[in-house]
Design an enzyme around this catalytic site. Structure first.
Site, short mmCIF file in Angstrom:
data_model
loop_
_atom_site.label_atom_id
_atom_site.label_comp_id
_atom_site.label_asym_id
_atom_site.label_seq_id
_atom_site.Cartn_x
_atom_site.Cartn_y
_atom_site.Cartn_z
N ASP A 60 -7.52 16.55 -16.89
CA ASP A 60 -7.85 15.17 -17.20
C ASP A 60 -7.47 14.94 -18.66
O ASP A 60 -8.12 15.44 -19.57
CB ASP A 60 -9.34 14.92 -16.97
CG ASP A 60 -9.74 13.47 -17.18
OD1 ASP A 60 -9.05 12.76 -17.95
OD2 ASP A 60 -10.75 13.04 -16.61
N TYR A 66 -16.67 14.40 -16.93
CA TYR A 66 -17.13 13.02 -16.78
C TYR A 66 -18.18 12.99 -15.67
O TYR A 66 -18.05 13.67 -14.65
CB TYR A 66 -15.94 12.14 -16.45
CG TYR A 66 -16.30 10.71 -16.10
CD1 TYR A 66 -17.13 9.95 -16.91
CD2 TYR A 66 -15.77 10.12 -14.96
CE1 TYR A 66 -17.45 8.65 -16.59
CE2 TYR A 66 -16.07 8.81 -14.63
CZ TYR A 66 -16.92 8.09 -15.45
OH TYR A 66 -17.22 6.79 -15.12
N LYS A 114 -8.47 3.46 -20.00
CA LYS A 114 -8.78 3.75 -21.39
C LYS A 114 -7.58 3.49 -22.30
O LYS A 114 -7.12 2.37 -22.42
CB LYS A 114 -9.28 5.19 -21.50
CG LYS A 114 -10.32 5.57 -20.44
CD LYS A 114 -11.54 4.68 -20.42
CE LYS A 114 -12.71 5.25 -19.62
NZ LYS A 114 -12.50 5.38 -18.17
N ARG A 167 0.83 -1.20 0.00
CA ARG A 167 0.00 0.00 0.00
C ARG A 167 0.87 1.26 0.00
O ARG A 167 0.42 2.33 -0.40
CB ARG A 167 -0.95 0.01 1.20
CG ARG A 167 -1.89 1.20 1.22
CD ARG A 167 -3.10 0.96 2.11
NE ARG A 167 -2.72 0.60 3.46
CZ ARG A 167 -2.43 1.48 4.43
NH1 ARG A 167 -2.48 2.77 4.18
NH2 ARG A 167 -2.12 1.06 5.64
#
Length: 399
Positions: free
Chosen positions: A182, A110, A207, A57
């Site tokens: 973005d 988005y 993507k 982590r």
């Protein structure tokens, strides 16, 4: 190390096989924790006095290789990997804001980013304004004393509007406000916001960077100080870290990014011409279409137009959904950037969370279709689109 061309860096940077038993492919360090040679070494690492891995982590060699590679490809100082694109967006905005502050956004985001901003307003009174960002004066007019972030999508999802990043960055620097971009719809191969003066870049790596529809992930690139601080505070304490296997999938995807983006863009440009000529298509939106109102900005800051096309079909919501239902092999699905061509209805899918009135202001009507061109032969893509478009019959009552 000497900086090489993008295509070479996408294959090699951030990994040295000599440090991993000669393995050509980056190994997947599928471990939750790491051992220490002594208790004293463990103490030094937790105190930040010695570099090394502690717990996945907090850092993992496979993930580190990805972070180093995306940072180089975006011309940033450091990168940070997340389990999802929205984890990347959330961590970035949480890191940059405090209660009662203000975020200035592009007029189109988005749907889940819009949803996050709504949560931040409800819980922490962090206000958001959405503007077209068409000129410097408009941006200055909407910057408040409480503005802590300017957040931009370009091309905007799904309207494909283009924001002039150099112009936004120039104004933001006057007020010492960070600009977050973005960059999902372009990838670093087609657009580098940091080179244009912006501060932080976010990707839904699901993507184009992944490119094969088999991973969900997010990436952030920025200054070393910002990224390091976010890693050891916001990300460490909230979570959302990327798994080693997902990092490996993205490293694999990056190796072919330039090839895929060339093909996606070439196919999209060809399909755009055919869509514009079809009588049942009212409007087409694509950055590298000379008829696009922001074409000159796209040509200035993007290498190619990428693979996403939005277009409006004649009629209303019923006709738009019937068009999707009549497609033969093209897949109805959200997301983009995959090898398969996928197509969807933003108003009822990716942007359904946005109130209808706000959607309309953003240009997301019930007849808008968003398509991500895949790697199939363009002729086959067009034949399927055409046979479905040919079947659209608009009743008089629709008008």
């Amino acid at each position: 190390m000497k900086e090489r061309r993008f295509e070479t860096e996408a294959v090699h940077v951030g990994y040295d096989s000599k440090e991993h038993l000669g393995s050509l492919s980056t190994p997947i360090y599928q471990t939750s924790t790491f051992t220490f040679e002594s208790a004293e070494q463990g103490e030094r690492r937790f105190a930040g006095e010695e570099d090394g891995y502690i717990y996945s982590r907090l850092g993992n060699p496979t993930v580190t290789a990805l972070q180093d590679r995306i940072a180089r490809l975006e011309n940033g100082e450091a990168g940070l990997a997340f389990a999802t694109g929205m984890a990347a967006v959330s961590a970035t905005l949480i890191k940059l804001t405090k209660a009662n502050e203000h975020i200035l956004c592009s007029q189109g985001l988005y749907g889940c980013t819009f949803g996050l901003l709504s949560i931040m307003e409800e819980k922490y009174n962090i206000q958001s304004d959405f503007i077209s960002m068409e000129n410097e004066e408009q941006i200055r007019e909407h910057i408040l004393p409480e503005t802590s972030v300017i957040y931009v999508e370009t091309p905007i999802n799904p309207t494909m509007k283009i924001i002039d990043l150099e112009m936004v960055a120039r104004v933001a620097k006057e007020y010492d406000i960070p600009v977050v971009v973005d960059n999902t719809f372009s990838s670093p191969y087609l657009q580098r916001p940091i080179d244009l003066g912006c501060d932080i870049v976010i990707h839904s790596a699901t993507k184009y960077i992944g490119g094969h529809g088999d991973v969900v992930a997010g990436l952030v690139v920025g200054k070393e100080e910002f990224i390091s601080d976010m890693a050891m505070t916001t990300q460490k304490d909230i979570g959302g870290q990327m798994s080693p296997f997902d990092a490996w999938l993205l490293l694999r995807g990056l190796k072919t990014l330039s090839l895929r983006m060339d093909r996606h863009s070439q196919t999209a440009e060809t399909i755009v011409g055919h869509l514009k000529a079809h009588p049942n298509v009212d409007k087409v939106y694509y950055p590298f279409d000379p008829d696009h109102p922001d074409y000159h900005i796209a040509k200035k800051q993007m290498r190619l137009g990428a693979g996403v096309i939005s277009f409006k079909v004649r009629g209303g919501k019923k006709e738009a959904q019937n068009f999707l239902n009549q497609l033969s092999f093209l897949k109805i699905a959200v997301s983009l950037g995959d090898a398969e061509t996928i197509i969807q209805h933003p108003a009822t899918m990716t942007h359904a969370v946005i109130p209808e009135e706000t959607r309309e202001k953003m240009g997301i009507s019930n007849t808008l279709i968003r398509m991500s061109c895949g790697l199939e032969a363009w002729e086959d893509i067009w034949e399927d689109l055409k046979q479905s478009l040919d079947q659209i019959e608009v009743a008089e009552a629709t008008y």
